[in-house]
Design an enzyme around this catalytic site. Structure first.
Site, PDB file in Angstrom:
ATOM      1  N   GLU A 185     145.596 146.080   5.532  1.00 30.46           N
ATOM      2  CA  GLU A 185     146.646 146.310   6.529  1.00 30.46           C
ATOM      3  C   GLU A 185     146.632 145.215   7.592  1.00 30.46           C
ATOM      4  O   GLU A 185     147.688 144.834   8.108  1.00 30.46           O
ATOM      5  CB  GLU A 185     146.462 147.681   7.183  1.00 30.46           C
ATOM      6  CG  GLU A 185     146.854 148.848   6.299  1.00 30.46           C
ATOM      7  CD  GLU A 185     145.845 149.124   5.195  1.00 30.46           C
ATOM      8  OE1 GLU A 185     144.651 148.759   5.367  1.00 30.46           O
ATOM      9  OE2 GLU A 185     146.230 149.694   4.163  1.00 30.46           O
TER      10      GLU A 185
ATOM     11  N   HIS B 204     146.655 160.848   5.236  1.00 32.71           N
ATOM     12  CA  HIS B 204     147.890 160.330   4.630  1.00 32.71           C
ATOM     13  C   HIS B 204     149.123 161.111   5.059  1.00 32.71           C
ATOM     14  O   HIS B 204     150.146 161.076   4.387  1.00 32.71           O
ATOM     15  CB  HIS B 204     147.789 160.367   3.101  1.00 32.71           C
ATOM     16  CG  HIS B 204     146.685 159.534   2.537  1.00 32.71           C
ATOM     17  ND1 HIS B 204     145.401 159.970   2.468  1.00 32.71           N
ATOM     18  CD2 HIS B 204     146.685 158.280   2.029  1.00 32.71           C
ATOM     19  CE1 HIS B 204     144.644 159.030   1.937  1.00 32.71           C
ATOM     20  NE2 HIS B 204     145.395 157.990   1.661  1.00 32.71           N
TER      21      HIS B 204
END
Length: 322
Positions: A61, A130
């Site tokens: 990321e 998530h």
């Protein structure tokens, strides 16, 4: 003539049209290329535009956001995807310090015209890592717009506006809305960032919401005996406070619904703004509706119990009217 397409198709159309319109628009992220994205949102774009404009990245990321910042300040208009919005914290420095602040820190000598796509929200068993709706995490780090569309038309129009904006935009798209169908205008369709939309007119109470909570607020309004106005902020920054104040001036009562946990979210910020600047417009205390202050359970049934429902919003409406 409007067409009926899904939220996911609307995002795909926005990406395709902006890539056709401006060759500086490029996509990057994990599996956005040949695979078409973990949720299929970028399907066919690799085949249409090739590997130089649709880039699969390593599982990093920091690289995805930091790389997009680098592409933006050197002349491109990147659209980066983090597979799950929860991972924004893995790229905290690149998001909060670099993407959001570099234009200011360098005296405006360059712009950071990038869009960071952040699929968010609970969808039935994604688990605590998530399923977040972390859009409020950016509120304390000024510099980037925070956009959260609730309908296919808004998803397309806001994403196209985000890609054309010279400021960085954090674009939160709810995974639970991907299959939602709605009318989207043909041709050029842009939605102004920072402009709220009244999704339902009413006179007794205002429900402010964004993202998936808009549809749940509309369901609550439909099942309520009161005249409920549902105002979709379409995001958190810029925040259309004029529209919020105008609505509560009409209704005198305010409920704010968010999917994120009740503590520390966008609802708290909006409640504080109204209390500071427009408390005299209210006839009753503000009511917030949010998720339980717990990590979201993996079990889908327990997850559903933690996330706000239309029934809970309906209860809040009754309470502010009591």
């Amino acid at each position: 003539m409007p067409r009926t397409i899904t939220y996911s198709e609307a995002i795909n159309e926005a990406l395709r049209e902006e890539m056709e319109r401006d060759e500086r628009v490029v996509l990057l992220g994990e599996d956005v290329g040949r695979m078409g994205g973990i949720f299929g949102v970028t399907h066919d774009l690799y085949e249409r535009f090739g590997p130089d404009r649709v880039l699969d990245t390593p599982i990093s990321e920091m690289f995805i956001v930091g790389g997009a910042v680098g592409l933006a300040i050197t002349g491109l208009r990147p659209v980066a995807e983090l597979q799950f919005a929860d991972f924004i914290f893995n790229a905290a420095d690149e998001t909060y310090a670099k993407m959001s602040k570099w234009r200011y820190m360098h005296g405006g000598n360059f712009t950071v015209p990038m869009t960071l796509r952040l699929p968010e929200g609970a969808t039935g068993g994604g688990g605590a890592e998530h399923s977040l709706c972390p859009e409020a995490a950016l509120l304390a780090h000024p510099g980037a717009h925070i956009v959260v569309p609730s309908t296919p038309a808004d998803a397309k129009g806001l994403l196209k506006a985000a890609i054309r904006d010279d400021n960085p935009v954090a674009f939160f798209e709810h995974k639970g809305l991907y299959a939602t169908r709605g009318e989207v205008p043909d041709g050029e369709h842009l939605v102004e960032i920072g402009k709220a939309d009244i999704k339902r007119e009413g006179t007794d109470v205002t429900v402010v919401a964004w993202g998936r909570m808009v549809s749940r607020a509309l369901e609550a309004a439909k099942n309520s005996d009161a005249s409920v106005e549902v105002l979709d902020t379409r995001g958190l920054r810029p925040l259309d406070t004029d529209a919020i104040f105008a609505s509560i001036e009409k209704t005198g009562r305010l409920v704010i619904a968010q999917e994120a946990p009740k503590t520390g979210g966008g609802a708290s910020e909006i409640a504080a703004i109204v209390a500071e600047e427009a408390i005299d417009l209210l006839d009753a205390p503000i009511k917030r509706v949010g998720a339980l202050d717990i990590p979201l359970p993996q079990n889908a049934m327990l997850e559903a119990m933690a996330i706000p429902t239309a029934a809970e919003i309906q209860v809040a409406i009754k309470e502010v009217l009591a």
